[in-house]
Design an enzyme around this catalytic site. Sequence first.
Site, PDB file in Angstrom:
ATOM      1  N   ASP A 169       0.778  -1.251   0.000  1.00 22.39           N
ATOM      2  CA  ASP A 169       0.000   0.000   0.000  1.00 22.39           C
ATOM      3  C   ASP A 169       0.813   1.307   0.000  1.00 22.39           C
ATOM      4  O   ASP A 169       1.812   1.411   0.718  1.00 22.39           O
ATOM      5  CB  ASP A 169      -0.850   0.104   1.269  1.00 22.39           C
ATOM      6  CG  ASP A 169      -1.574  -1.165   1.628  1.00 22.39           C
ATOM      7  OD1 ASP A 169      -1.484  -2.137   0.883  1.00 22.39           O
ATOM      8  OD2 ASP A 169      -2.234  -1.170   2.669  1.00 22.39           O
ATOM      9  N   GLU A 197     -10.540  -2.232   4.563  1.00 20.34           N
ATOM     10  CA  GLU A 197      -9.172  -1.744   4.767  1.00 20.34           C
ATOM     11  C   GLU A 197      -9.024  -0.340   4.159  1.00 20.34           C
ATOM     12  O   GLU A 197      -9.836   0.092   3.338  1.00 20.34           O
ATOM     13  CB  GLU A 197      -8.164  -2.698   4.101  1.00 20.34           C
ATOM     14  CG  GLU A 197      -8.203  -4.113   4.660  1.00 20.34           C
ATOM     15  CD  GLU A 197      -7.120  -5.034   4.111  1.00 20.34           C
ATOM     16  OE1 GLU A 197      -6.553  -5.783   4.911  1.00 20.34           O
ATOM     17  OE2 GLU A 197      -6.847  -5.017   2.895  1.00 20.34           O
TER      18      GLU A 197
HETATM   19  C1  FRU Z   1      -3.901  -3.559   2.713  1.00 20.43           C
HETATM   20  C2  FRU Z   1      -3.278  -4.024   4.026  1.00 20.43           C
HETATM   21  C3  FRU Z   1      -3.621  -3.061   5.155  1.00 20.43           C
HETATM   22  C4  FRU Z   1      -2.503  -3.285   6.110  1.00 20.43           C
HETATM   23  C5  FRU Z   1      -1.329  -3.520   5.183  1.00 20.43           C
HETATM   24  C6  FRU Z   1      -0.306  -4.483   5.725  1.00 20.43           C
HETATM   25  O1  FRU Z   1      -3.272  -4.066   1.597  1.00 20.43           O
HETATM   26  O2  FRU Z   1      -3.719  -5.339   4.322  1.00 20.43           O
HETATM   27  O3  FRU Z   1      -4.898  -3.256   5.703  1.00 20.43           O
HETATM   28  O4  FRU Z   1      -2.293  -2.198   6.959  1.00 20.43           O
HETATM   29  O5  FRU Z   1      -1.863  -4.028   3.986  1.00 20.43           O
HETATM   30  O6  FRU Z   1       0.820  -4.511   4.916  1.00 20.43           O
END
Ligand code: FRU
Length: 523
Positions: A58, A240
């Site tokens: 992300d 998320e």
């Molecule tokens: C989204 C996610 C978030 C988390 C991160 C962990 O892709 O699952 O919810 O904070 O990636 O790397």
Amino acid sequence: MKNKLIYNLLFAFALIVLSCKETTDESLKNDISKKESYYTEAYRPQYHFTPDEKWMNDPNGLVYHKGVYHLFYQHYPDSTVWGPMHWGHATSKDMVRWEHKPIALYPDENGLIFSGSAVVDMDNSSGFGTKENPALVAIFTYHLMSGEKAGRKDFQTQGIAYSLDNGDSWTKYEGNPVIGNDGIKDFRDPKVFWNEKESVWTMLLVAGDHLQIWNSPNLKEWEQVSEFGKDQGAHGGVWECPDLFPLQVEGTDAVKWVLLISINPGAPNGGSGTQYFVGDFDGKTFTSYQKENKWLDLGRDNYAGVTYNNTPNNERIFIGWMSNWDYARDTPTEKWRSAMTVPRKLSLQKNNDVYELINYPLTAMDAIIEKNAKELDLAVAPNQTKTIELVKNNQSEISFSTTGREFQLSLKNSIGDSLGIVLKGSEGSLVFDRTASGLTAFAGNFATGVQTMFVPNLPKDEVEIRMLLDKSSIELFVNKGQYVMTNQIFPRDAFTTLAVKNLSKDSLLLNRLTENRVQRIWD
Ligand code: FRU
């Protein structure tokens, strides 16, 4: 004797000069070949952001400060697959070219550093900086592995850190975590913004199947003020990476608030995807009367995207992670893994009484698009196919405008890879087919079937179809971002031709068809 000494000295000096020159030449050569081979691995995107090496997911902490756009990102510096998360860091002055920076945030005793956001604390509400030199404050989720392994549910908490040198170095707040956990297993991804209605900081947090909204006067003490979404929107997977921001409805004075929620799994074309809600925010509560589920991008590779805080002119700039948890760990790259979408401007339209979130490449990108290719008006008779030659480097922008609504586009190379896009106006849909586009077998669920995108509100008049093709991705924008599909592709060789097939009974006209080269952004 004296002459001989002078002669010997001169000879030795010449030797030193010569050998120095050799090393300089040698190191110059090394430098040049290092530069030439930099960022040229197979499938390395040439104008999309990728980490120099190792794993990325992300985008995090998107914020503009003192002339610099920051891009932090989920990063594991020891492997090309997901692992203990850090925040990687890159900066840009123009949102086109990026400079890699040292890792910004490392895991600590509170846990790994999961996704989050960053703000500029202008009035020094946190006391971390001064009014003259406001702190950049990062707000992120701590993920405590030992807690997860022990089967507990309270292993995700929220922490903050600040920087007084525009992101170069970071200090974690000694009072971390600033928000604890009462037993919510998925409790993460804080997006913080300055809330003008209440003159407070607002944090969006996802809690499994819904959104929580928290307010704070100083970024350190937080109080939950509302929640949203337990019975609204898509719930095929965990929620998320939330985001919430106002947008003016194009052509009117009305302002609506848009909530982004990524969900995984549960996207319409499989795996990870980003839904949005259009509604109102009164400073504490978000409400939306939207009935159907809406998606920002109907391709399979645009996930966890969020927008910048603090941009000049309040421009709403979005960046997404160009991958999908279905196969993110398996894509065929070796040195690094995964890329970001091109930065896109978000806007809001009301078409046929329906709000539609528009996302379209920032105009800043035009600086690297070589607008010198010839424009062609291509006429294709009913049921005929016309083929045009491409520049053969998979690093270009292909675009045209048309009133045609029934046609097929195929990008092909000489070894049989083919990527298909079919617009079926009569059914109000567009189908994207990467099942035979090159390498697909690296993961069972990468190319299991075609992807469908509904295009119900396309206007009757001419619409633009624009494709941004990079070494391992294609971003398709229909009618300037009204409908968008982002997909990774791994063709075994560059596409050499574009075939256009007319599927209707009328003749098809593609106006101003061009393919422009896009410059690489790494040197
Ligand atoms: C989204 C996610 C978030 C988390 C991160 C962990 O892709 O699952 O919810 O904070 O990636 O790397």
